[in-house]
Design a protein around this motif. Structure first.
Motif, PDB file in Angstrom:
ATOM      1  N   ASP A 219      -2.772   6.567 -22.998  1.00 57.98           N
ATOM      2  CA  ASP A 219      -1.469   7.191 -23.224  1.00 57.98           C
ATOM      3  C   ASP A 219      -0.485   6.171 -23.777  1.00 57.98           C
ATOM      4  OD1 ASP A 219      -2.449   9.552 -22.276  1.00 57.98           O
ATOM      5  OD2 ASP A 219      -1.676   9.294 -20.234  1.00 57.98           O
ATOM      6  N   GLY A 220       0.413   6.644 -24.661  1.00 60.22           N
ATOM      7  CA  GLY A 220       1.360   5.754 -25.325  1.00 60.22           C
ATOM      8  C   GLY A 220       2.453   5.222 -24.417  1.00 60.22           C
ATOM      9  N   TRP A 221       2.740   5.889 -23.327  1.00 58.56           N
ATOM     10  CA  TRP A 221       3.819   5.464 -22.451  1.00 58.56           C
ATOM     11  C   TRP A 221       3.373   4.436 -21.417  1.00 58.56           C
ATOM     12  CZ3 TRP A 221       3.002   6.167 -17.296  1.00 58.56           C
ATOM     13  CH2 TRP A 221       2.020   7.088 -16.940  1.00 58.56           C
ATOM     14  N   TRP A 222       2.091   4.290 -21.181  1.00 55.80           N
ATOM     15  CA  TRP A 222       1.587   3.485 -20.071  1.00 55.80           C
ATOM     16  C   TRP A 222       1.964   2.005 -20.177  1.00 55.80           C
ATOM     17  CZ3 TRP A 222       0.308   3.322 -15.308  1.00 55.80           C
ATOM     18  CH2 TRP A 222      -0.471   2.294 -14.801  1.00 55.80           C
ATOM     19  N   TRP A 223       1.594   1.348 -21.268  1.00 57.59           N
ATOM     20  CA  TRP A 223       1.830  -0.092 -21.363  1.00 57.59           C
ATOM     21  C   TRP A 223       3.313  -0.447 -21.454  1.00 57.59           C
ATOM     22  CZ3 TRP A 223      -1.494  -2.866 -19.228  1.00 57.59           C
ATOM     23  CH2 TRP A 223      -2.845  -2.553 -19.301  1.00 57.59           C
ATOM     24  N   PRO A 224       4.138   0.301 -22.200  1.00 57.84           N
ATOM     25  CA  PRO A 224       5.576  -0.022 -22.155  1.00 57.84           C
ATOM     26  C   PRO A 224       6.166   0.124 -20.753  1.00 57.84           C
ATOM     27  CG  PRO A 224       5.114   1.309 -24.072  1.00 57.84           C
ATOM     28  CD  PRO A 224       3.852   1.280 -23.262  1.00 57.84           C
ATOM     29  N   THR A 225       5.713   1.114 -20.008  1.00 63.24           N
ATOM     30  CA  THR A 225       6.209   1.303 -18.640  1.00 63.24           C
ATOM     31  C   THR A 225       5.779   0.143 -17.745  1.00 63.24           C
ATOM     32  OG1 THR A 225       6.112   3.698 -18.938  1.00 63.24           O
ATOM     33  CG2 THR A 225       6.244   2.882 -16.677  1.00 63.24           C
ATOM     34  N   VAL A 226       4.531  -0.253 -17.860  1.00 63.43           N
ATOM     35  CA  VAL A 226       4.024  -1.371 -17.048  1.00 63.43           C
ATOM     36  C   VAL A 226       4.804  -2.640 -17.374  1.00 63.43           C
ATOM     37  CG1 VAL A 226       2.026  -2.885 -16.701  1.00 63.43           C
ATOM     38  CG2 VAL A 226       1.730  -0.415 -16.697  1.00 63.43           C
TER      39      VAL A 226
END
Length: 192
Positions: free
Chosen positions: A58-65
């Motif tokens: 998912d595209g949101w996972w790494w920026p959130t982490v």
């Protein structure tokens, strides 16, 4: 206030780490955990392969982490700076008059100032804290005044006596001071 928050936060983090580490050690040594515990047995892992790779695409996972980790790092750095920053002045540079100098403990000067301020008529208690630098100290004075005392008179006496004495004794040209005045409340007493 910051000291209390610091101690509570260190205590909570320390307790959580001890509990988590103790539970992992106990399960690793063969203690049977309860059914609701995160580990099932000695060879269990905290996160399975499916759990670790669930949101990786998912595209949101790494920026959130990365954002969460950045916030944690900033909070940890803020905490470290707050702990290491000194609130009190530890020593004051005193001019000895011969071109040399000496260092006076900040707490000693605070104690003398508080004693002199507390000896003034109508002052119930005095608290002094030195801040600033060793060559340019500043005083923060809190005075508890009796109800019958005129605050202007108390401030004049503090300036003319205690502060002037401290400034002259330490050889300081100026001693900027903030003064907080507060009326002391007395409990009612029974008169017979």
């Amino acid at each position: 206030m910051l000291r209390v928050v610091n101690r509570v936060l260190i205590g909570v983090v320390g307790l959580a780490l001890v509990v988590a580490g103790g539970s992992v050690l106990a399960v690793g040594l063969g203690v049977k955990p309860p059914s609701w515990w995160v580990h099932d047995g000695r060879h269990d892992v905290l996160l399975s392969d499916a759990q670790r790779t669930r949101w990786r695409g998912d595209g949101w996972w790494w920026p959130t982490v990365l954002a969460v980790l950045a916030v944690l790092v900033l909070l940890a750095l803020w905490w470290l700076v707050a702990v290491l920053r000194r609130r009190r002045l530890t020593e004051v540079a005193v001019s000895t008059g011969d071109g040399e100098g000496a260092l006076l403990r900040g707490r000693a000067l605070e104690g003398v100032l508080a004693t002199d301020a507390g000896d003034l008529e109508g002052v119930a208690h005095a608290h002094v804290r030195l801040v600033g630098t060793r060559t340019a100290p500043e005083a923060r004075v809190r005075l508890g005044l009796e109800p019958h005392v005129d605050p202007g008179v108390a401030l004049d006496h503090l300036t003319a006596n205690a502060l002037a004495h401290a400034r002259d004794s330490a050889g300081l040209t100026t001693l900027p001071t903030e003064v907080w005045l507060k009326a002391v409340k007395h409990r009612a007493e029974r008169v017979s």
